[in-house]
Design an enzyme around this catalytic site. Structure first.
Site, PDB file in Angstrom:
ATOM      1  N   GLY A  12     -57.662 -19.341   1.252  1.00  0.00           N
ATOM      2  CA  GLY A  12     -57.213 -18.314   2.196  1.00  0.00           C
ATOM      3  C   GLY A  12     -55.738 -18.456   2.539  1.00  0.00           C
ATOM      4  N   ASP A  13     -55.213 -17.425   3.209  1.00  0.00           N
ATOM      5  CA  ASP A  13     -53.822 -17.415   3.685  1.00  0.00           C
ATOM      6  C   ASP A  13     -52.807 -17.542   2.560  1.00  0.00           C
ATOM      7  OD1 ASP A  13     -54.848 -17.270   6.281  1.00  0.00           O
ATOM      8  OD2 ASP A  13     -54.983 -19.444   6.428  1.00  0.00           O
ATOM      9  N   GLY A  15     -51.252 -15.054   1.283  1.00  0.00           N
ATOM     10  CA  GLY A  15     -50.268 -13.974   1.391  1.00  0.00           C
ATOM     11  C   GLY A  15     -50.832 -12.661   0.859  1.00  0.00           C
ATOM     12  N   LYS A  16     -52.159 -12.522   0.940  1.00  0.00           N
ATOM     13  CA  LYS A  16     -52.822 -11.299   0.440  1.00  0.00           C
ATOM     14  C   LYS A  16     -52.310 -10.055   1.170  1.00  0.00           C
ATOM     15  CE  LYS A  16     -56.727 -13.180   1.608  1.00  0.00           C
ATOM     16  NZ  LYS A  16     -56.306 -14.556   1.934  1.00  0.00           N
ATOM     17  N   LYS A  18     -49.461  -9.379   2.660  1.00  0.00           N
ATOM     18  CA  LYS A  18     -48.131  -8.929   2.244  1.00  0.00           C
ATOM     19  C   LYS A  18     -48.225  -8.181   0.915  1.00  0.00           C
ATOM     20  CE  LYS A  18     -43.986 -10.023  -0.045  1.00  0.00           C
ATOM     21  NZ  LYS A  18     -42.683 -10.594  -0.201  1.00  0.00           N
ATOM     22  N   GLY A  40     -56.810 -13.124   8.850  1.00  0.00           N
ATOM     23  CA  GLY A  40     -55.576 -12.784   9.549  1.00  0.00           C
ATOM     24  C   GLY A  40     -54.547 -12.494   8.475  1.00  0.00           C
ATOM     25  N   HIS A  41     -54.205 -11.237   8.298  1.00  0.00           N
ATOM     26  CA  HIS A  41     -53.289 -10.834   7.231  1.00  0.00           C
ATOM     27  C   HIS A  41     -51.979 -10.364   7.865  1.00  0.00           C
ATOM     28  CE1 HIS A  41     -56.922 -10.095   4.352  1.00  0.00           C
ATOM     29  NE2 HIS A  41     -56.857 -11.315   4.807  1.00  0.00           N
ATOM     30  N   THR A  42     -50.907 -11.072   7.518  1.00  0.00           N
ATOM     31  CA  THR A  42     -49.622 -10.819   8.176  1.00  0.00           C
ATOM     32  C   THR A  42     -48.694 -10.037   7.260  1.00  0.00           C
ATOM     33  OG1 THR A  42     -49.913 -12.971   9.188  1.00  0.00           O
ATOM     34  CG2 THR A  42     -47.733 -11.972   9.416  1.00  0.00           C
ATOM     35  N   GLN A 225     -60.131 -14.133   3.014  1.00  0.00           N
ATOM     36  CA  GLN A 225     -60.377 -15.556   2.720  1.00  0.00           C
ATOM     37  C   GLN A 225     -59.900 -15.877   1.295  1.00  0.00           C
ATOM     38  OE1 GLN A 225     -63.432 -13.799   4.361  1.00  0.00           O
ATOM     39  NE2 GLN A 225     -62.032 -14.156   6.042  1.00  0.00           N
ATOM     40  N   THR A 301     -55.113 -16.299  12.836  1.00  0.00           N
ATOM     41  CA  THR A 301     -56.263 -15.909  13.652  1.00  0.00           C
ATOM     42  C   THR A 301     -56.453 -16.873  14.814  1.00  0.00           C
ATOM     43  OG1 THR A 301     -57.314 -14.868  11.766  1.00  0.00           O
ATOM     44  CG2 THR A 301     -58.776 -15.498  13.565  1.00  0.00           C
ATOM     45  N   VAL A 415     -40.805 -14.203  -2.509  1.00  0.00           N
ATOM     46  CA  VAL A 415     -39.813 -15.212  -2.100  1.00  0.00           C
ATOM     47  C   VAL A 415     -39.437 -15.094  -0.619  1.00  0.00           C
ATOM     48  CG1 VAL A 415     -38.843 -15.601  -4.395  1.00  0.00           C
ATOM     49  CG2 VAL A 415     -37.967 -13.701  -2.993  1.00  0.00           C
TER      50      VAL A 415
HETATM   51  P1  GDP Z   1     -53.286 -13.798   4.027  1.00  0.00           P
HETATM   52  O1  GDP Z   1     -54.360 -14.186   4.974  1.00  0.00           O
HETATM   53  O2  GDP Z   1     -53.598 -14.176   2.622  1.00  0.00           O
HETATM   54  O3  GDP Z   1     -52.881 -12.362   4.159  1.00  0.00           O
HETATM   55  O4  GDP Z   1     -52.019 -14.689   4.419  1.00  0.00           O
HETATM   56  P2  GDP Z   1     -51.474 -14.909   5.925  1.00  0.00           P
HETATM   57  O5  GDP Z   1     -50.837 -13.659   6.367  1.00  0.00           O
HETATM   58  O6  GDP Z   1     -52.521 -15.511   6.777  1.00  0.00           O
HETATM   59  O7  GDP Z   1     -50.426 -16.061   5.668  1.00  0.00           O
HETATM   60  C1  GDP Z   1     -49.312 -15.877   4.866  1.00  0.00           C
HETATM   61  C2  GDP Z   1     -48.048 -16.076   5.734  1.00  0.00           C
HETATM   62  O8  GDP Z   1     -46.938 -16.256   4.890  1.00  0.00           O
HETATM   63  C3  GDP Z   1     -47.734 -14.879   6.584  1.00  0.00           C
HETATM   64  O9  GDP Z   1     -47.110 -15.326   7.763  1.00  0.00           O
HETATM   65  C4  GDP Z   1     -46.749 -14.076   5.734  1.00  0.00           C
HETATM   66  O10 GDP Z   1     -45.867 -13.287   6.500  1.00  0.00           O
HETATM   67  C5  GDP Z   1     -46.015 -15.178   5.056  1.00  0.00           C
HETATM   68  N1  GDP Z   1     -45.547 -14.893   3.695  1.00  0.00           N
HETATM   69  C6  GDP Z   1     -46.125 -14.126   2.719  1.00  0.00           C
HETATM   70  N2  GDP Z   1     -45.443 -14.207   1.567  1.00  0.00           N
HETATM   71  C7  GDP Z   1     -44.403 -15.040   1.802  1.00  0.00           C
HETATM   72  C8  GDP Z   1     -43.345 -15.567   0.995  1.00  0.00           C
HETATM   73  O11 GDP Z   1     -43.240 -15.294  -0.201  1.00  0.00           O
HETATM   74  N3  GDP Z   1     -42.466 -16.424   1.603  1.00  0.00           N
HETATM   75  C9  GDP Z   1     -42.564 -16.777   2.904  1.00  0.00           C
HETATM   76  N4  GDP Z   1     -41.666 -17.619   3.393  1.00  0.00           N
HETATM   77  N5  GDP Z   1     -43.548 -16.304   3.695  1.00  0.00           N
HETATM   78  C10 GDP Z   1     -44.462 -15.470   3.158  1.00  0.00           C
HETATM   79  P1  IMO Z   2     -57.593 -14.922   5.412  1.00  0.00           P
HETATM   80  O1  IMO Z   2     -58.209 -13.614   4.993  1.00  0.00           O
HETATM   81  C1  IMO Z   2     -58.102 -19.227   5.941  1.00  0.00           C
HETATM   82  C2  IMO Z   2     -62.065 -20.616   7.180  1.00  0.00           C
HETATM   83  C3  IMO Z   2     -62.188 -21.206   8.566  1.00  0.00           C
HETATM   84  C4  IMO Z   2     -63.291 -22.224   8.321  1.00  0.00           C
HETATM   85  C5  IMO Z   2     -64.193 -21.505   7.322  1.00  0.00           C
HETATM   86  C6  IMO Z   2     -65.406 -20.826   7.961  1.00  0.00           C
HETATM   87  O2  IMO Z   2     -56.578 -14.804   6.482  1.00  0.00           O
HETATM   88  O3  IMO Z   2     -57.129 -15.682   4.221  1.00  0.00           O
HETATM   89  P2  IMO Z   2     -65.682 -18.606   9.407  1.00  0.00           P
HETATM   90  O4  IMO Z   2     -65.113 -18.237  10.738  1.00  0.00           O
HETATM   91  O5  IMO Z   2     -65.345 -17.684   8.315  1.00  0.00           O
HETATM   92  O6  IMO Z   2     -67.161 -18.883   9.467  1.00  0.00           O
HETATM   93  O7  IMO Z   2     -64.998 -20.038   9.068  1.00  0.00           O
HETATM   94  O8  IMO Z   2     -63.399 -20.538   6.696  1.00  0.00           O
HETATM   95  N1  IMO Z   2     -61.480 -19.248   7.114  1.00  0.00           N
HETATM   96  C7  IMO Z   2     -60.251 -18.993   6.705  1.00  0.00           C
HETATM   97  N2  IMO Z   2     -59.254 -19.813   6.320  1.00  0.00           N
HETATM   98  N3  IMO Z   2     -57.917 -17.888   5.891  1.00  0.00           N
HETATM   99  C8  IMO Z   2     -58.916 -17.041   6.241  1.00  0.00           C
HETATM  100  O9  IMO Z   2     -58.828 -15.714   6.095  1.00  0.00           O
HETATM  101  C9  IMO Z   2     -60.133 -17.583   6.716  1.00  0.00           C
HETATM  102  N4  IMO Z   2     -61.294 -17.047   7.145  1.00  0.00           N
HETATM  103  C10 IMO Z   2     -62.115 -18.085   7.390  1.00  0.00           C
HETATM  104  O10 IMO Z   2     -60.999 -21.807   8.985  1.00  0.00           O
HETATM  105  O11 IMO Z   2     -62.765 -23.367   7.687  1.00  0.00           O
HETATM  106 MG    MG Z   3     -54.627 -15.293   6.719  1.00  0.00          MG
END
Ligand code: GDP
Ligand code: IMO
Ligand code: MG
Length: 431
Positions: A12-13, A15-16, A18, A40-42, A225, A301, A415
């Site tokens: 997870g996280d 950068g989906k 973006k 949590g998608h930023t 995720q 989140t 980047v």
């Molecule tokens: P997601 O859950 O996959 O959508 O990812 P998140 O949004 O939770 O986490 C990605 C974080 O990295 C966010 O704060 C984005 O704004 C940031 N981000 C995405 N792509 C880049 C990148 O290429 N460089 C940097 N520095 N930040 C990035």
């Molecule tokens: P995005 O879409 C990162 C993790 C939680 C925990 C496990 C189970 O932003 O990438 P849950 O509440 O789903 O039962 O928790 O999964 N988790 C994530 N980790 N990014 C996420 O979503 C997540 N969604 C759940 O931290 O370890």
């Molecule tokens: Mg996220």
């Protein structure tokens, strides 16, 4: 016309959000198909930061239809709050911009209460869930006791289902977890109100997608995720409660597998994980701290610090297989600038054996020690780079190594957090 599924290849996280926002330019529809507000998608657009937990990350583009599919678990209060926040920012969310599947399961207050109580009871062995009621809601769905969006629109059915749900859940909450029971009257009134508020947005996502395909529209599926949080294929039990792999784009929205053209995996240039569970390439040292700080690796989140580590190609290669990736997007390459030597895990040693896939048993994953390849780092700031040729030679070597290990081409390199801080090598919507 093309249909493109975006999924996370790690935990997870990646950068989906973006990338979904970026690719929405060429899409007509953007569909969430699993997970809930554990996501949590930023997005950072023109210097403004937006965080979406439920609303698809295409919502900032005018003239596109965003959809929440049947595979999502919906906390209506969170959806309404997101809509209100967007409206306050001058982006009203109207029924011509957002459709909510009538089949979507609803997260109820007892799901959240059980999620939190169960984690508390587990103590040291807690999963580290987001506490949003995700697991208990999917349990009710599989157990056939769930409440779906259409139930919120029908008073008597809702009352009936709520009574059954509350009776069972209050028993568990009080007698097993020693927590307070929930009050049916308050929940009934609150959720019927949500139903009325959301009624104009409800519809049939599957039928809308069928029409879109027939009209040759471009459709983007937004995974939440990551592959290694998948309920079947992830590091069980340290996973989420839905299938996060690309195949679920079909089940979770009501479209057939023959209608999917491309699957693009988002690969963060290093690895992070929030919550408990094995993480073979984790860095518990200064380099890990540095990546967390420079990368802003704190949960969107829950605000928890994310665990950081080297890029793990054993993890990514499993994702190539499990999702049938046609392309990759490498994100956050800029975060690695200034680290003199970079490492990529390419295989594991597990109890004396060399392996190149994540084993199923939890204790075996915990026993895995990664074997690394080492790369020279680079000093240049990458955030202004917009083409492959401008990249420092060491960064090119690092990216080529990822491509070679994965056996899948890189489509995009990110980047920076901003929408435009991106090098597009090949847009997945192009033929
Ligand atoms: P997601 O859950 O996959 O959508 O990812 P998140 O949004 O939770 O986490 C990605 C974080 O990295 C966010 O704060 C984005 O704004 C940031 N981000 C995405 N792509 C880049 C990148 O290429 N460089 C940097 N520095 N930040 C990035
Ligand atoms: P995005 O879409 C990162 C993790 C939680 C925990 C496990 C189970 O932003 O990438 P849950 O509440 O789903 O039962 O928790 O999964 N988790 C994530 N980790 N990014 C996420 O979503 C997540 N969604 C759940 O931290 O370890
Ligand atoms: Mg996220």
């Amino acid at each position: 016309m093309a249909t493109v599924v975006i999924i996370g290849t790690q935990w997870g996280d990646e950068g989906k959000g973006k990338i979904v926002d970026l690719l929405t330019e060429k899409a007509d529809y953007v569909v969430r198909f699993q997970g809930g507000n554990n996501a949590g998608h930023t997005l950072v657009v023109n210097g403004e930061k937006y965080v979406f937990h439920l609303i698809p990350s295409g919502i900032l583009h005018p003239g596109k239809l965003c959809m929440i599919g049947n595979g999502v678990v919906l906390d209506p209060a969170v959806l309404i709050k997101e809509m209100e926040k967007l409206a306050a920012a001058g982006i009203p969310v109207t029924p011509d911009k957002l459709v909510l599947s009538l089949y979507t399961h609803v997260i109820m207050p007892y799901h959240r209460a059980i999620d939190v109580a169960r984690e508390k009871k587990k103590g040291k062995t807690a999963i580290g869930t987001t506490g949003r009621g995700i697991g208990p809601c999917y349990e009710d769905k599989a157990g056939r006791g769930g409440i779906r969006v259409h139930d919120l629109l029908d008073r008597s059915t809702f009352r009936q289902k709520l009574e059954a749900g509350i009776e069972e859940k209050n028993f568990i909450l009080e007698r097993y977890f020693g927590e307070k029971p929930l009050d049916i009257a308050a929940i009934e009134a609150e959720y019927l109100e949500y139903g009325e508020r959301l009624r104009p947005f409800t519809g049939n996502v599957s039928e809308t997608l069928q029409l879109a395909v027939a009209q040759g529209q471009n459709i983007l599926f937004e995974g939440a995720q990551g592959t290694h949080l998948d309920i079947d294929h992830g590091t069980y039990p340290y996973v989420t409660s839905s299938n996060t792999v690309a195949g679920n784009a079909c089940c979770g929205s009501g479209i057939g597998p023959t209608r999917i053209d491309k699957v693009v995996g988002i690969v963060k240039a290093y690895t992070t994980r929030v919550g408990g569970g094995p993480f073979p390439s984790e860095l518990l040292d200064e380099t890990g701290d540095r990546i967390r700080k420079v990368g802003g690796e704190f949960g969107a989140t829950t605000g928890r610090p994310r665990r950081c580590g080297w890029l793990d190609m054993v993890v990514v290669k499993s994702s190539v297989r499990l999702n049938g990736l046609s392309g990759m997007v490498i994100t956050k390459l800029d975060v690695l600038t200034g680290i003199p030597k970079l490492k990529i895990a390419v295989s594991y040693t597990c109890r004396g054996h060399k392996i190149d896939a994540v084993p199923p048993e939890l204790d075996a994953v915990e026993a895995c020690r990664p074997a690394f390849e080492e790369f020279d780092g680079w000093e240049e700031d990458l955030t202004g780079i917009r083409s492959w040729d401008e990249l420092p030679p060491a960064a090119k070597v690092y990216l080529r190594a990822i491509e070679e290990h994965a056996g899948v081409p890189i489509n995009i390199v990110s980047v920076g957090a901003g929408r435009n801080e991106t090098l597009i090598i090949r847009n997945p919507f192009d033929k």
